[in-house]
Write a protein that holds these residues in place. Sequence first.
Motif, PDB file in Angstrom:
ATOM      1  N   UNK A  81      53.079  -5.535   2.770  1.00 55.83           N
ATOM      2  CA  UNK A  81      53.852  -5.835   1.465  1.00 55.83           C
ATOM      3  C   UNK A  81      54.270  -7.248   1.619  1.00 55.83           C
ATOM      4  N   UNK A  82      54.102  -7.805   2.837  1.00 49.21           N
ATOM      5  CA  UNK A  82      54.715  -9.141   3.215  1.00 49.21           C
ATOM      6  C   UNK A  82      53.702  -9.429   4.561  1.00 49.21           C
ATOM      7  N   UNK A  83      53.456 -10.706   4.755  1.00 44.67           N
ATOM      8  CA  UNK A  83      52.840 -10.979   5.824  1.00 44.67           C
ATOM      9  C   UNK A  83      53.486 -10.392   7.092  1.00 44.67           C
ATOM     10  N   UNK A  84      52.879  -9.641   7.866  1.00 42.18           N
ATOM     11  CA  UNK A  84      53.223  -8.885   9.036  1.00 42.18           C
ATOM     12  C   UNK A  84      53.884  -7.672   8.682  1.00 42.18           C
ATOM     13  N   UNK A  85      54.207  -7.242   7.620  1.00 39.78           N
ATOM     14  CA  UNK A  85      54.868  -6.024   7.242  1.00 39.78           C
ATOM     15  C   UNK A  85      54.193  -5.186   6.620  1.00 39.78           C
ATOM     16  N   UNK A  86      53.781  -4.042   7.489  1.00 38.39           N
ATOM     17  CA  UNK A  86      52.885  -2.964   6.848  1.00 38.39           C
ATOM     18  C   UNK A  86      53.718  -1.689   6.320  1.00 38.39           C
ATOM     19  N   UNK A  87      53.258  -1.298   5.451  1.00 35.67           N
ATOM     20  CA  UNK A  87      53.914   0.209   4.981  1.00 35.67           C
ATOM     21  C   UNK A  87      52.976   1.144   5.083  1.00 35.67           C
ATOM     22  N   UNK A  88      53.548   2.436   5.526  1.00 31.32           N
ATOM     23  CA  UNK A  88      52.589   3.507   5.750  1.00 31.32           C
ATOM     24  C   UNK A  88      52.755   4.464   4.680  1.00 31.32           C
ATOM     25  N   UNK A  89      52.084   4.219   3.705  1.00 35.25           N
ATOM     26  CA  UNK A  89      52.096   4.702   2.133  1.00 35.25           C
ATOM     27  C   UNK A  89      51.416   6.006   2.036  1.00 35.25           C
ATOM     28  N   UNK A  90      51.655   6.827   0.977  1.00 29.35           N
ATOM     29  CA  UNK A  90      51.181   7.986   0.608  1.00 29.35           C
ATOM     30  C   UNK A  90      50.593   7.429  -0.781  1.00 29.35           C
ATOM     31  N   UNK A  91      49.192   7.573  -1.074  1.00 27.10           N
ATOM     32  CA  UNK A  91      48.763   7.061  -2.255  1.00 27.10           C
ATOM     33  C   UNK A  91      47.708   8.045  -2.940  1.00 27.10           C
TER      34      UNK A  91
END
Length: 182
Positions: free
Chosen positions: A55-65
């Motif tokens: 969601x931003x450089x180096x920021x990862x979101x563990x999403x349910x999709x």
Amino acid sequence: MFDWLKTRKVGVLVIALVLVSAAFVGYALLTPLGPAKAQTVRQFSLTAKAAQIEIAPGVVWDAWTFNGTVPGPTLRVRVGDTVQIQLKNELNLVHSVHVHGLRYTIENDGSQAYPASMPGPGETYTYTYEATRPGLFYYHCHSSDQFSISYHIEQGLYGAIVVYPADQWPPKTDYEFVEIFG
């Protein structure tokens, strides 16, 4: 001799019958005439699965999709279409597809009202809906197992449904942008 009590009872009965008849006529006038005639059966496949989304450089979101994206795919149909959505659940909790704006039976609700429409891990369920009016609507997971419905949505399990008028297919748009706020 004139019996006022009987006359009053008959009068009340006549008034009640008139009111009930008016209610039935009003209901008949306001109720749509039968299901919309299906022009096409539009089939969609959604897979509830985990994805890591940057969601931003180096920021990862563990999403349910749904299908690896948040929001899920935009489903495009037209008035009169029968819509079939096959949901494959690859997550470790119960998930579902619950729609707003389309007509459906309780077996296709995707909610606690009909738990069999909420597939568990590794299971698949097929929902069937009718597109009866044009508009922009949405779908989302309606599960509330150990987490609330809103948590399932916040984790990414939602998407848009665009229902075009029956005479506008394929959609004639120069530009279309679907944005969901929540």
